[in-house]
Design a protein around this motif. Structure first.
Motif, mmCIF file in Angstrom:
data_model
loop_
_atom_site.group_PDB
_atom_site.id
_atom_site.type_symbol
_atom_site.label_atom_id
_atom_site.label_comp_id
_atom_site.label_asym_id
_atom_site.label_seq_id
_atom_site.Cartn_x
_atom_site.Cartn_y
_atom_site.Cartn_z
ATOM 1 N N GLU A 93 0.827 -1.219 0.000
ATOM 2 C CA GLU A 93 0.000 0.000 0.000
ATOM 3 C C GLU A 93 0.857 1.263 0.000
ATOM 4 O O GLU A 93 0.451 2.302 -0.528
ATOM 5 N N PHE A 94 2.060 1.174 0.564
ATOM 6 C CA PHE A 94 2.926 2.359 0.607
ATOM 7 C C PHE A 94 3.586 2.617 -0.750
ATOM 8 O O PHE A 94 3.776 3.764 -1.146
ATOM 9 N N ILE A 95 3.930 1.555 -1.461
ATOM 10 C CA ILE A 95 4.482 1.725 -2.802
ATOM 11 C C ILE A 95 3.426 2.334 -3.715
ATOM 12 O O ILE A 95 3.676 3.315 -4.433
ATOM 13 N N ILE A 96 2.229 1.794 -3.662
ATOM 14 C CA ILE A 96 1.140 2.289 -4.510
ATOM 15 C C ILE A 96 0.806 3.741 -4.160
ATOM 16 O O ILE A 96 0.656 4.593 -5.043
ATOM 17 N N CYS A 97 0.749 4.053 -2.869
ATOM 18 C CA CYS A 97 0.371 5.401 -2.448
ATOM 19 C C CYS A 97 1.454 6.418 -2.819
ATOM 20 O O CYS A 97 1.150 7.536 -3.246
ATOM 21 N N ASN A 98 2.716 6.039 -2.667
ATOM 22 C CA ASN A 98 3.798 6.952 -3.045
ATOM 23 C C ASN A 98 3.823 7.168 -4.561
ATOM 24 O O ASN A 98 4.110 8.279 -5.023
ATOM 25 N N ALA A 139 1.208 7.197 -6.415
ATOM 26 C CA ALA A 139 0.083 8.103 -6.666
ATOM 27 C C ALA A 139 0.430 9.548 -6.302
ATOM 28 O O ALA A 139 -0.037 10.491 -6.933
ATOM 29 N N HIS A 140 1.260 9.711 -5.266
ATOM 30 C CA HIS A 140 1.643 11.058 -4.825
ATOM 31 C C HIS A 140 2.895 11.576 -5.539
ATOM 32 O O HIS A 140 3.283 12.729 -5.348
ATOM 33 N N GLY A 141 3.550 10.716 -6.302
ATOM 34 C CA GLY A 141 4.771 11.133 -6.996
ATOM 35 C C GLY A 141 5.932 11.375 -6.058
ATOM 36 O O GLY A 141 6.803 12.203 -6.330
ATOM 37 N N PHE A 164 8.308 12.710 1.954
ATOM 38 C CA PHE A 164 8.138 13.847 1.050
ATOM 39 C C PHE A 164 6.688 14.056 0.622
ATOM 40 O O PHE A 164 6.407 14.859 -0.266
ATOM 41 N N CYS A 165 5.787 13.361 1.281
ATOM 42 C CA CYS A 165 4.368 13.488 0.969
ATOM 43 C C CYS A 165 3.755 14.608 1.817
ATOM 44 O O CYS A 165 4.014 14.691 3.018
ATOM 45 N N ALA A 166 2.926 15.431 1.215
ATOM 46 C CA ALA A 166 2.292 16.547 1.923
ATOM 47 C C ALA A 166 1.348 16.050 3.015
ATOM 48 O O ALA A 166 1.034 16.786 3.949
ATOM 49 N N PRO A 183 2.351 13.061 8.543
ATOM 50 C CA PRO A 183 2.055 11.640 8.768
ATOM 51 C C PRO A 183 0.554 11.358 8.665
ATOM 52 O O PRO A 183 -0.224 11.841 9.457
ATOM 53 N N CYS A 184 0.186 10.555 7.693
ATOM 54 C CA CYS A 184 -1.227 10.255 7.428
ATOM 55 C C CYS A 184 -1.685 9.095 8.330
ATOM 56 O O CYS A 184 -0.866 8.407 8.932
ATOM 57 N N PRO A 185 -2.993 8.849 8.418
ATOM 58 C CA PRO A 185 -3.503 7.743 9.253
ATOM 59 C C PRO A 185 -2.913 6.379 8.874
ATOM 60 O O PRO A 185 -2.686 5.528 9.739
ATOM 61 N N MET A 186 -2.623 6.170 7.582
ATOM 62 C CA MET A 186 -2.114 4.861 7.150
ATOM 63 C C MET A 186 -0.716 4.592 7.718
ATOM 64 O O MET A 186 -0.438 3.486 8.202
ATOM 65 N N ILE A 187 0.152 5.596 7.691
ATOM 66 C CA ILE A 187 1.510 5.372 8.192
ATOM 67 C C ILE A 187 1.498 5.319 9.719
ATOM 68 O O ILE A 187 2.271 4.564 10.321
HETATM 69 S S1 SF4 Z 1 2.383 9.597 3.903
HETATM 70 FE FE1 SF4 Z 1 0.468 8.451 3.731
HETATM 71 S S2 SF4 Z 1 -0.657 9.430 2.034
HETATM 72 FE FE2 SF4 Z 1 1.523 10.019 1.859
HETATM 73 S S3 SF4 Z 1 2.489 8.484 0.503
HETATM 74 FE FE3 SF4 Z 1 2.776 7.762 2.621
HETATM 75 S S4 SF4 Z 1 1.047 6.391 2.993
HETATM 76 FE FE4 SF4 Z 1 0.515 7.637 1.219
#
Ligand code: SF4
Ligand SMILES: [Zn+2]
Length: 143
Positions: free
Chosen positions: A54-59, A61-63, A69-71, A74-78
């Motif tokens: 899920e982290f590979i796929i999500c990263n 998607a976020h580029g 480096f994701c805006a 820390p999101c609920p998933m991490i």
């Molecule tokens: S911080 Fe969260 S939303 Fe951002 S890439 Fe990682 S898992 Fe996805």
């Protein structure tokens, strides 16, 4: 080496599966390395062995190269991942903050040092407490 960076902030270089993989690939430093439980070699998350992660796929998607480096970090998933049943996952939030602070290469160098035997410098894994090379012992970080 970037192959030791997992998108979630884990340091694959201290995973026993990665150590077994590197030993099988002929890493001379690891000829005496062994684990006392059953484990299978793994080339690391960056090698693409877990395309469904899920982290590979999500990263993707976020580029972003990793969650640091994701805006949304820390999101609920991490956060949920850092609190699951695997004790070493607890470090991913700190790891990702550290990557943001000093960059990937400097963080990888720090991790290499952190997961080396304090006496002889051999590579060690997250749940190790005795060096396979020199026999030095230390308190396991996660037990
Ligand atoms: S911080 Fe969260 S939303 Fe951002 S890439 Fe990682 S898992 Fe996805
Ligand atoms: Zn040692």
């Amino acid at each position: 080496m970037k192959r030791y960076l997992a998108q979630c902030g884990l340091y694959c270089g201290a995973c026993s599966s990665m150590l077994l993989h590197d030993k099988a690939m002929g890493d001379n430093e690891l000829m005496d390395f062994q684990v006392e439980y059953q484990d299978s070699p793994c080339g690391g998350c960056a090698s693409g062995v877990n395309p469904d992660c899920e982290f590979i796929i999500c990263n993707q998607a976020h580029g972003t190269q990793c969650c640091a480096f994701c805006a949304e970090f820390p999101c609920p998933m991490i956060i949920k991942f850092s609190q699951d049943e695997w004790e070493h996952h607890i470090d991913v939030i700190d790891n990702l903050h550290r990557i943001k602070e000093i960059g990937i290469d400097a963080w990888l160098a720090e991790q290499k040092q952190q997961w080396s035997c304090p006496q002889c410098g051999s590579r060690t894994h997250w749940y190790q407490s005795k060096c396979c090379d020199c026999g030095a012992t230390w308190a396991c970080r996660y037990k």
